[in-house]
Design a protein around this motif. Structure first.
Motif, mmCIF file in Angstrom:
data_model
loop_
_atom_site.group_PDB
_atom_site.id
_atom_site.type_symbol
_atom_site.label_atom_id
_atom_site.label_comp_id
_atom_site.label_asym_id
_atom_site.label_seq_id
_atom_site.Cartn_x
_atom_site.Cartn_y
_atom_site.Cartn_z
ATOM 1 N N SER A 1 -39.646 -30.505 44.472
ATOM 2 C CA SER A 1 -38.199 -30.666 44.289
ATOM 3 C C SER A 1 -37.957 -32.127 43.908
ATOM 4 N N TYR A 2 -36.760 -32.449 43.446
ATOM 5 C CA TYR A 2 -36.548 -33.861 43.104
ATOM 6 C C TYR A 2 -36.621 -34.753 44.326
ATOM 7 N N GLU A 3 -36.223 -34.221 45.494
ATOM 8 C CA GLU A 3 -36.315 -35.031 46.716
ATOM 9 C C GLU A 3 -37.772 -35.381 47.021
ATOM 10 N N GLU A 4 -38.649 -34.375 46.902
ATOM 11 C CA GLU A 4 -40.082 -34.618 47.166
ATOM 12 C C GLU A 4 -40.660 -35.578 46.142
ATOM 13 N N PHE A 5 -40.253 -35.390 44.902
ATOM 14 C CA PHE A 5 -40.754 -36.227 43.806
ATOM 15 C C PHE A 5 -40.385 -37.700 44.048
ATOM 16 N N VAL B 1 -37.015 -39.091 35.436
ATOM 17 C CA VAL B 1 -38.105 -38.401 34.720
ATOM 18 C C VAL B 1 -38.490 -37.071 35.389
ATOM 19 N N TRP B 2 -38.048 -36.856 36.619
ATOM 20 C CA TRP B 2 -38.357 -35.581 37.299
ATOM 21 C C TRP B 2 -38.004 -34.386 36.408
ATOM 22 N N LEU C 1 -47.179 -38.132 33.066
ATOM 23 C CA LEU C 1 -46.117 -38.672 33.926
ATOM 24 C C LEU C 1 -45.966 -40.179 33.698
ATOM 25 N N GLU C 2 -47.093 -40.874 33.594
ATOM 26 C CA GLU C 2 -47.027 -42.326 33.355
ATOM 27 C C GLU C 2 -46.311 -42.623 32.032
ATOM 28 N N VAL C 3 -46.628 -41.841 31.001
ATOM 29 C CA VAL C 3 -45.996 -42.055 29.693
ATOM 30 C C VAL C 3 -44.486 -41.800 29.782
ATOM 31 N N ALA C 4 -44.086 -40.772 30.545
ATOM 32 C CA ALA C 4 -42.649 -40.482 30.691
ATOM 33 C C ALA C 4 -41.931 -41.674 31.332
ATOM 34 N N ILE C 5 -42.558 -42.275 32.327
ATOM 35 C CA ILE C 5 -41.959 -43.448 32.988
ATOM 36 C C ILE C 5 -41.886 -44.616 32.003
ATOM 37 N N GLN C 6 -42.977 -44.822 31.281
ATOM 38 C CA GLN C 6 -43.006 -45.941 30.317
ATOM 39 C C GLN C 6 -41.938 -45.762 29.234
#
Ligand code: 3AL
Length: 174
Positions: free
Chosen positions: A10-14, A32-33, A44-49
């Motif tokens: 869930s977004y909370e867990e993420f 990015v969730w 995931l790293e690319v999405a954050i970047q």
């Protein structure tokens, strides 16, 4: 941690797990969730970047401003995040002698006066001497170059924090 589990969060867990991969910026992983499912940790790293790269200058400056000074007031008052504490002590910044502490305070202050955000470097890829050298050198940069350098350092910090979370499943391009 593995990516299948991450994709079921869930977004909370993420946010609970990834909320500090960018220091004190849980809003980034909260954003990015919604790009789940991720194919692998690198995805995931690319999405954050990409989220960071798409921010305006003020947003990038804001990210840098969420970082604590190296060996600064938060460190002295034991108010660093767990991650930052580990990174700063690993680079030897918790064992500065009086002269070094005085000098780093001076340099941090000069840096913030010039750029309006704190000096950020990936402490785990550095050590005390290199950090002093980089602080002296980067103080001479122009503001846009320094913003770019600071953000690249934030990405390196993020990479290593993700690597810790995914231990056993390295964050590399598949
Ligand atoms: N100011 C600054 O660079 N802070 C940091 N660097 C790092 O590796 N962890 C931090 O908190």
């Amino acid at each position: 941690m593995n990516i299948t589990k991450v994709n079921s969060f869930s977004y909370e867990e993420f946010i609970e797990v990834f909320g500090n991969v960018i220091e004190k910026c849980p809003i980034i992983c909260a954003a990015v969730w919604s790009q789940q499912p991720f194919s692998n940790p690198f995805d995931l790293e690319v999405a954050i970047q990409e989220f960071i790269d798409n921010l305006p200058t003020s947003g990038k400056e804001g990210i840098l401003r969420c970082h604590p000074d190296l060996a600064g007031g938060e460190a002295l008052r034991c108010q660093l995040t767990t991650e930052s504490q580990k990174e700063q002590s690993g680079a030897g910044l918790t064992l500065l002698d009086g002269t070094e502490k005085f000098r780093i305070d001076q340099l941090n202050t000069q840096y913030k006066e010039k750029f309006g955000f704190p000096f950020v470097i990936c402490a785990r890829m550095s050590d005390k001497n290199k950090i002093f050298q980089q602080l002296n050198e980067r103080l001479l940069n122009d503001p846009m170059a320094e913003l770019r350098t600071g953000i690249e350092e934030v990405k390196k910090i993020c990479h290593l924090r993700l690597h810790d979370i995914f231990s056993g499943s390295p964050v590399t391009k598949p």
